[in-house]
Design an enzyme around this catalytic site. Structure first.
Site, mmCIF file in Angstrom:
data_model
loop_
_atom_site.group_PDB
_atom_site.id
_atom_site.type_symbol
_atom_site.label_atom_id
_atom_site.label_comp_id
_atom_site.label_asym_id
_atom_site.label_seq_id
_atom_site.Cartn_x
_atom_site.Cartn_y
_atom_site.Cartn_z
ATOM 1 N N LEU A 145 -10.489 -51.771 21.006
ATOM 2 C CA LEU A 145 -10.739 -52.971 20.217
ATOM 3 C C LEU A 145 -9.686 -54.027 20.502
ATOM 4 C CD1 LEU A 145 -12.035 -54.641 17.961
ATOM 5 C CD2 LEU A 145 -10.673 -53.306 16.323
ATOM 6 N N ASN A 146 -8.417 -53.645 20.474
ATOM 7 C CA ASN A 146 -7.352 -54.614 20.695
ATOM 8 C C ASN A 146 -7.262 -55.044 22.154
ATOM 9 O OD1 ASN A 146 -5.952 -52.513 18.380
ATOM 10 N ND2 ASN A 146 -6.167 -54.678 17.885
ATOM 11 N N TYR A 272 -14.988 -59.009 4.804
ATOM 12 C CA TYR A 272 -13.721 -58.826 5.517
ATOM 13 C C TYR A 272 -13.963 -58.653 7.010
ATOM 14 C CZ TYR A 272 -9.169 -56.840 6.805
ATOM 15 O OH TYR A 272 -7.947 -56.592 7.409
ATOM 16 N N TYR A 273 -14.930 -57.817 7.356
ATOM 17 C CA TYR A 273 -15.223 -57.604 8.774
ATOM 18 C C TYR A 273 -16.130 -58.680 9.345
ATOM 19 C CZ TYR A 273 -12.442 -53.508 9.242
ATOM 20 O OH TYR A 273 -11.356 -52.682 9.311
ATOM 21 N N HIS A 428 -17.769 -48.880 7.774
ATOM 22 C CA HIS A 428 -16.841 -49.464 6.810
ATOM 23 C C HIS A 428 -17.423 -49.538 5.402
ATOM 24 C CE1 HIS A 428 -13.619 -50.377 9.547
ATOM 25 N NE2 HIS A 428 -14.467 -50.912 10.395
ATOM 26 N N ASP A 448 -12.703 -54.531 -7.575
ATOM 27 C CA ASP A 448 -13.071 -53.590 -6.522
ATOM 28 C C ASP A 448 -11.779 -53.294 -5.774
ATOM 29 O OD1 ASP A 448 -13.835 -52.549 -3.894
ATOM 30 O OD2 ASP A 448 -15.875 -53.131 -4.401
ATOM 31 N N ARG A 453 -5.170 -49.361 3.236
ATOM 32 C CA ARG A 453 -4.581 -49.620 4.546
ATOM 33 C C ARG A 453 -3.564 -50.748 4.411
ATOM 34 N NH1 ARG A 453 -7.840 -52.233 9.770
ATOM 35 N NH2 ARG A 453 -6.167 -51.991 11.294
ATOM 36 N N GLU A 679 5.044 -69.440 -25.711
ATOM 37 C CA GLU A 679 4.907 -68.207 -26.482
ATOM 38 C C GLU A 679 3.779 -68.336 -27.495
ATOM 39 O OE1 GLU A 679 8.919 -67.568 -27.926
ATOM 40 O OE2 GLU A 679 9.378 -66.338 -26.159
#
Length: 746
Positions: A145-146, A272-273, A428, A448, A453, A679
């Site tokens: 992947l990288n 996210y992905y 995922h 959630d 990770r 307060e």
């Protein structure tokens, strides 16, 4: 040097470019084009946001050039020096290529050339990466992947200096570096390349883009359509337990465009992905648009990539942070570089929606490409309009028929419900059918958990997924949804979960005072049918909008039902008795229960159990419909976690044992505020006097909410008929209620 002086300097350089540099050529031809570069040169010094972005990139690249080039022998996981160095190299090389094209300064071309030849010298003898965790090890990085990330960016750098290099230099780089690199991440790693997954999207884009620069038709076809004879066996697994190869699986770029995206632009792995994958999706599609416009890659599936940008923006909270559906790191937002690219491209290649310009303004930077210039000009010319995020229902699945995500927003994100009834989400995905999270403005009310990770933090498992992602974050009990007999949905079996999805019952966000989403699930627990209806309601007698939650369960056997709510904040009040143990013990032994400490246990109240907390300076009360046989557990995440990989966050759980058919009814009520400066505590108590189930049958479930002023709200859901035109009539306490559609509210 201040920005004004730097802008003048850049303008001077742009005006002094040699005639030779401006001559037409075949390169750049990926993201940059000759005409686009010309427009950027012409506008240097005239578009503030573009000039600011250019100056920032120039400062960053110049600092790296001053440090010299380092291409160390790879040895580290994510976060380690060699990993980060090679990652920084490809980012900087791509930016240096853009600077060379815009500014015409040869030092940037020389820097890229020298870096590429250092890689050329090392790559031919480079073995597989020494870290063996990945299902597809890379060479420069621990996973292919990288390596693919590297080639996506380096192909752009190579394209930018293509004409600067001699023919012999290009031949050496292509023969010894780029072609072997492309073959390695594709032919030599088909289990990585030949699948539908965000990993593969990066590999496909990498191979296709370097193929376009090299004019290598074989690589271009490989990227678009995959490898025909890959030799893969059915049922292989990746690092996350996902199936790599299934019978008849499609492959290549078009398959990755078709299958994970719904017609609404929702990406099944979650935002996210989707954010991560949008860069290679859009960049390669743009490269194809610039080289093979006849294939209409950018417009494929009714412009699904451009729809995907809009879907992503709608899957963010008031602060622009993406909802952590499935594996998602909290805090990731549309301020990320990939979304800067996505928003600019969506603006330029879409219909130039002025609402997108307000996101560009917030991002404070633009892509150094023609689309970024256009967005910056739009901002300069005052064309930006606020991006209005309303309620939205995003379908999941290739045809939009595999469930989805319902987002209900009241007002200016005063209260936002995120309701998940989607497909599994590939490797995922989490086992969390009919789960939800709740936000007030940009603050989480009920959360959630997201992923387990610490991305790119070397000390935490090399920055990779931790085992707790499987043992906790993906489990059912880790989410705000129903867990039965302490088992995960689908038994936690990925291949089973991937065959099923929840079904939408109704979605209606057209009314100001009530917005409703409802869905059913019948496969998560064989023999048990779950129907969850959630309504965001605003009434004058309540200070703020509140959430009504109805979970109706029918089963062919008696079960233990657990319904957790993971709140963020400090406990303020409750109306039930409980005991706190002198020592902490886990709630269970497996399926996520082993990670929950029991901090308190007691019996629920006959009628209504109430629990209040203070979070981010605001009060919240959970009112649950209960009887005296129900149990209440106060929990905290962190048991069986000796390395402190999990956040120590709290929850309250309602347990109902030895029950067959049942209904869970609850209200989450935001109210009041507390200021530590003055307060001052305002409206710290719930406005609900009574929550009651007034009707429950196979056809209808009705709930009444009586407030402290004596006013009653009545909500009825038609359990079996979701037609918008169906007419209904029910009698409750001698009064008949009539309505049309799936639900009634008064």
């Amino acid at each position: 040097m201040n920005l004004k002086k730097l802008t003048f300097s850049l303008l001077t350089i742009g005006m002094s470019l040699s005639p030779l540099t401006l001559q037409a050529s075949e390169h750049p031809n990926l993201i940059l084009t000759e005409s686009g570069v010309e427009r950027m040169r012409e506008n240097v010094g005239q578009v503030p946001l573009f000039d600011k972005s250019l100056a920032s990139v120039k400062q960053q690249v110049d600092a790296e050039i001053a440090m010299g080039i380092d291409t160390p022998i790879p040895k580290d996981f994510s976060g380690g020096y060699t990993h980060q160095r090679h990652k920084q190299n490809f980012f900087i090389a791509q930016k240096a290529g853009v600077l060379y094209q815009i500014l015409g300064d040869e030092k940037y071309a020389k820097y890229i050339r020298d870096m590429l030849f250092q890689y050329e010298a090392m790559y031919k003898d480079l073995p597989l990466h020494p870290q063996e965790r990945s299902y597809a090890r890379g060479k420069l990085f621990w996973q292919c992947l990288n390596d693919s990330n590297w080639l996506v960016y380096m192909s752009q750098a190579y394209d930018a200096i293509y004409n600067y290099l001699s023919k012999d230099e290009r031949q050496a780089l292509e023969t010894n570096l780029f072609r072997p690199f492309a073959d390695f991440i594709s032919i030599e790693n088909p289990q990585f390349f030949n699948r539908v997954h965000n990993h593969s999207t990066w590999g496909i884009a990498a191979v296709g883009m370097i193929g376009l620069v090299m004019n290598d038709e074989e690589l271009i076809q490989r990227a678009l359509y995959g490898i025909d004879d890959d030799g893969l066996e059915v049922g292989g697994k990746d690092n996350d337990g996902g199936t790599i190869k299934v019978e008849g699986q499609r492959k290549g770029f078009f398959a990755n465009l078709e299958e994970p995206f719904s017609p609404d632009g929702y990406y099944t792995e979650g935002p996210y992905y989707q954010r991560y994958a949008m860069y290679p999706f859009l960049i390669f599609a743009l490269a194809m648009e610039n080289n093979r416009p006849d294939l209409k890659v950018l417009q494929h599936k009714d412009n699904v990539l451009l729809k995907g940008v809009d879907a992503l923006l709608n899957l963010s909270d008031a602060d622009g942070e993406f909802f952590p559906l499935n594996d998602g790191q909290k805090g990731m937002s549309y301020y990320s570089a990939s979304l800067v690219t996505a928003v600019d491209l969506a603006y330029f290649y879409g219909n130039k929606d002025p609402q997108l310009l307000s996101i560009v303004e917030k991002q404070g930077q633009v892509l150094l490409q023609e689309s970024g210039l256009a967005a910056a000009i739009g901002v300069r010319d005052g064309k930006a309009k606020p991006y209005l995020k309303g309620s939205v229902n995003l379908s999941d699945g290739i045809n939009g028929k595999q469930g989805g995500i319902g987002v209900l927003r009241h007002g200016n994100e005063d209260l936002t419900l995120v309701f998940k009834y989607a497909a599994q989400g590939l490797s995922h995905g989490h086992y969390d059918k009919l789960s939800f999270s709740l936000y007030e403005k940009g603050e989480e009310v009920l959360q959630d958990y997201g992923l387990a990770r610490f991305v790119n933090i070397e000390q935490k498992g090399g920055g990779n997924y931790l085992k707790e992602n499987t043992t906790w974050a993906k489990t059912t009990i880790a989410h705000n949804t129903l867990s039965i007999n302490q088992q995960k949905h689908f038994g936690g079996v990925y291949d089973v979960a991937s065959q099923h999805h929840s079904e939408l019952f109704t979605f209606d966000a057209n009314k100001d005072n009530v917005k409703v989403v409802s869905a059913t699930e019948e496969n998560a627990y064989p023999g048990t049918f779950m129907h969850r209806t959630m309504a965001v309601i605003k009434e004058e007698s309540f200070e703020k909008p509140y959430l009504l939650d109805i979970m109706r369960v029918t089963s062919d056997s008696e079960n233990q039902y657990d319904l957790p709510f993971y709140y963020l904040g400090q406990v303020i009040d409750n109306n039930f008795d409980y005991q706190s143990p002198t020592s902490l013990h886990p709630l269970g032994e497996e399926n996520g229960y082993q990670h929950l400490y029991v901090e308190g246990q007691g019996s629920a109240v006959e009628g209504n159990t109430k629990f209040s907390w203070l979070g981010a300076g605001k009060y919240y009360t959970l009112t649950m419909l209960t009887d005296a046989q129900d149990d209440i557990y106060l929990t905290r995440i962190g048991a069986n976690d000796p390395e402190f990989n999990l956040r120590r966050e709290a929850g309250i759980m309602l347990r109902r044992e030895k029950t067959q058919d049942t209904v869970f009814v609850s209200v989450v009520e935001p109210h009041g505020s507390y200021s530590p400066v003055s307060e001052s505590s305002k409206n710290s108590k719930s406005s609900i006097a009574k929550l009651e189930l007034v009707l429950n049958s196979a056809k209808y479930t009705g709930v009444s909410i009586v407030d402290v002023k004596g006013k009653t709200q009545l909500f009825i859901i038609a359990n079996s008929d979701n037609s918008d035109t169906a007419e209904h009539a029910v009698t409750i306490d001698g009064e008949t209620y009539r309505w049309t559609g799936p639900y009634f509210y008064q």
